[in-house]
Every structure is written in structure tokens, then in C-alpha cells.
Write an enzyme that holds these catalytic residues in place. Structure first.
Site, PDB file in Angstrom:
ATOM      1  N   THR A 177      -8.511 -52.066  69.443  1.00 38.40           N
ATOM      2  CA  THR A 177      -8.936 -50.679  69.248  1.00 38.40           C
ATOM      3  C   THR A 177     -10.250 -50.722  68.482  1.00 38.40           C
ATOM      4  O   THR A 177     -10.301 -51.187  67.352  1.00 38.40           O
ATOM      5  CB  THR A 177      -7.888 -49.877  68.463  1.00 38.40           C
ATOM      6  OG1 THR A 177      -6.675 -49.845  69.223  1.00 38.40           O
ATOM      7  CG2 THR A 177      -8.365 -48.453  68.216  1.00 38.40           C
TER       8      THR A 177
ATOM      9  N   LYS B 251      -7.742 -44.070  73.440  1.00 39.44           N
ATOM     10  CA  LYS B 251      -6.951 -44.602  72.322  1.00 39.44           C
ATOM     11  C   LYS B 251      -7.125 -43.747  71.069  1.00 39.44           C
ATOM     12  O   LYS B 251      -6.187 -43.573  70.288  1.00 39.44           O
ATOM     13  CB  LYS B 251      -7.346 -46.046  72.040  1.00 39.44           C
ATOM     14  CG  LYS B 251      -6.557 -46.719  70.901  1.00 39.44           C
ATOM     15  CD  LYS B 251      -5.054 -46.748  71.183  1.00 39.44           C
ATOM     16  CE  LYS B 251      -4.261 -47.304  69.989  1.00 39.44           C
ATOM     17  NZ  LYS B 251      -4.451 -48.752  69.795  1.00 39.44           N
TER      18      LYS B 251
END
Length: 294
Positions: A102, A177
Site C-alpha cells: 500500500t 486501497k
């Protein structure tokens, strides 16, 4: 470039809590897997399963047709991909580069552009599902990049996840995300407040959970993390420090777009207080400790 299972070499960088399970699934699927991690001890289990240890990122990149990264922070991603000893400078032309960390959407676009100049196919493909999803190969994988590159590596991604979706061009996976983390951030506050309320009311939190998780309040965090909170199990499926990192990225991106995110701001502030209590290496479910001390 053909990516047949028995002939494709996959380089995997980052064999931590989630990466170890993800790389293990690739081994079991029949892929040849090279591994690199800053701490070799964290790769020993994979090596015992048949993975091949490589001492340098550059050597791994030059020896694999597909390179997957699952590391900690955007600065780690940038160094691994864009330094002179990194992936982009050393990968074979035509290779596929998949960052599953991420990270920042802007960095994903930068890596895509640098990779394209060297005839490399870069995708950002962060995941959701935590340690359980990684262990059971049930991750949600949110991808950004070219459709052709995604189609080529989709079978590899489906070895690690069950919900694999191309969201758009470079950076789209990371933006998706961020949506995921924003939704979780406020939800975690609600889960903790519900458990704290149950305790204060003299109820059995486990019995309360049986009632509310099947109704409108149901969520992944409520079903999977609330039981850990109640049991006092704060082992990391996903680290507090990494969640703070994700929320910081989301807040920066939201600010760039002129979007207010008050729930996200509150959650980040509580998690920062939790980290200051010495819990940065605990799992995100440790937020209940902040409520317990009130």
C-alpha cells in the site's frame, strides 16, 4: 512474454507477515520463486519450501520474468524500484513488475512511467484481507495499470486472491486501497466503541458479538478483529504503524483533491495516540486498548 506456470520465474521481495504466505501460495502453484528480504531469517520458511534466496534486489530483478514487492513504506518502494540497484534499472525488458505494497498513487504512476521507458510493464496491486486473507489465499487485490499487462499476470494474482479487479490506469489500485482504508478507519472506531459499551453495560462482549455481527452492523473487522480484541490477542495481522502510514497517504491524497475526511482524521489521531502508548507493532485491533484506558 509467456508466463506459463512451470517456466515462469517470480521474484518476491518482502516476506513478512503477509508476503510469506503470498509467496508460499506461488510455490505451491508450481512457480519458481526467488526471494529477497532485508532480514533473511524471515525467508527461511520459504527457502525450506523450495524458494531460492537471492542476496541483491538487482540480481533478483534480472533473473525473474515477474517481480512482486510487498514491503512497508513508500520510501521502501521508491528505493527498491527506482534506485540504480533497483528493479526498474535491472529487470529484463518485457518483465512484469507488481507492487502489492500500500503506497502513494503518485509513486505508482512514477514507477509506471519509468518502467515504460525501459519496456517494462508495471502495475500497482495493493491488497486487503490481512494475515488471514494472505494465509488462506482469499485476498482482495486492487490493480492499476494497462489492461494487457493485467491480463497477463491475472492468473498469478488469482493464486493469492479471490477478488482480483483492475480498477483503471496506473495509480488506480492505490486509490482504491485508500477507499478501503478510509472505510476501515471509521469502522474500527465503531467496533471498539461497541465492545467498550458492552463491557460498561455489564454484557458479555462475545455474546453481543454473536447478535450484532449477523445484522446491519456486520463487517469484516467486527467478525475477524473484534474476537481478537475480546480475547486480548493483539498479535499483528496488520501493524498499527502501517495503518497510520496508510491513513497518512489517504489524508494527503484527499487534501490534494480538496476532499474533507473527518472520520479518517479522527481515526488517525487515535491510532497515533495508541502508537505513543507503545503499540505501534501491535495489530490494528489494539485500538481497543485506547478505549479501555478511558
Amino acid at each position: 512474454m509467456s508466463l506459463q506456470t512451470d517456466k515462469t520465474v517470480i521474484g518476491f521481495i518482502g516476506t513478512g507477515v503477509m508476503g510469506k504466505s503470498m509467496a508460499g501460495h506461488l510455490l505451491k502453484a508450481g512457480y519458481r520463486v526467488l526471494v529477497y528480504n532485508r532480514t533473511k531469517a524471515k525467508a527461511e520458511e520459504l527457502i525450506a519450501q523450495g524458494a531460492v534466496w537471492v542476496d541483491r534486489v538487482a540480481d533478483l530483478a534480472s533473473s525473474a520474468q515477474v517481480v512482486i514487492t510487498m514491503v512497508g513504506y513508500p520510501q521502501d518502494v521508491e528505493e527498491i524500484y527506482l534506485s540504480t540497484d533497483g528493479i526498474v534499472a535491472n529487470a529484463q525488458p518485457g518483465s512484469y513488475l507488481i507492487d502489492m505494497t500500500t503506497s502513494k498513487p503518485s509513486l505508482a504512476r512514477k514507477i509506471y512511467d519509468e518502467a515504460k521507458q525501459r519496456s517494462l510493464h508495471a502495475l500497482d496491486a495493493p491488497v486487503s484481507g490481512g494475515d488471514i486473507g494472505a494465509r488462506e489465499a482469499r485476498l482482495t487485490i486492487m490493480a492499476g495499470g494497462d489492461a494487457e499487462a493485467f491480463a497477463a499476470v491475472e492468473p498469478i494474482l488469482k493464486v493469492m486472491g479471490t477478488n482480483v479487479i483492475l480498477q483503471g490506469g496506473p495509480g488506480a489500485g492505490q486509490h482504491t486501497k485508500m477507499c478501503n482504508q478510509i472505510a476501515i478507519a471509521s469502522n474500527m472506531i465503531g467496533v471498539c466503541e461497541a465492545i467498550a459499551y458492552a463491557k460498561k453495560a455489564g454484557l458479555d462482549p462475545s455474546r453481543v458479538l454473536k447478535s450484532i455481527e449477523a445484522g446491519a452492523a456486520g463487517s469484516w473487522s467486527l467478525s475477524n478483529l473484534a474476537p481478537r480484541m475480546i480475547a486480548g490477542n493483539f498479535a499483528p495481522g496488520f501493524y498499527v504503524k502501517h495503518f497510520i502510514k496508510d491513513m497518512t497517504i489517504a489524508l494527503e491524497a484527499a487534501k490534494e483533491m480538496g476532499l474533507l475526511t473527518p472520520g479518517l482524521e479522527l481515526s488517525q489521531s487515535l491510532y497515533k495516540e495508541l502508537a505513543a502508548m507503545g503499540e505501534e507493532d501491535s495489530g490494528t485491533q489494539a485500538l481497543i486498548k485506547w478505549f479501555d484506558k478511558q
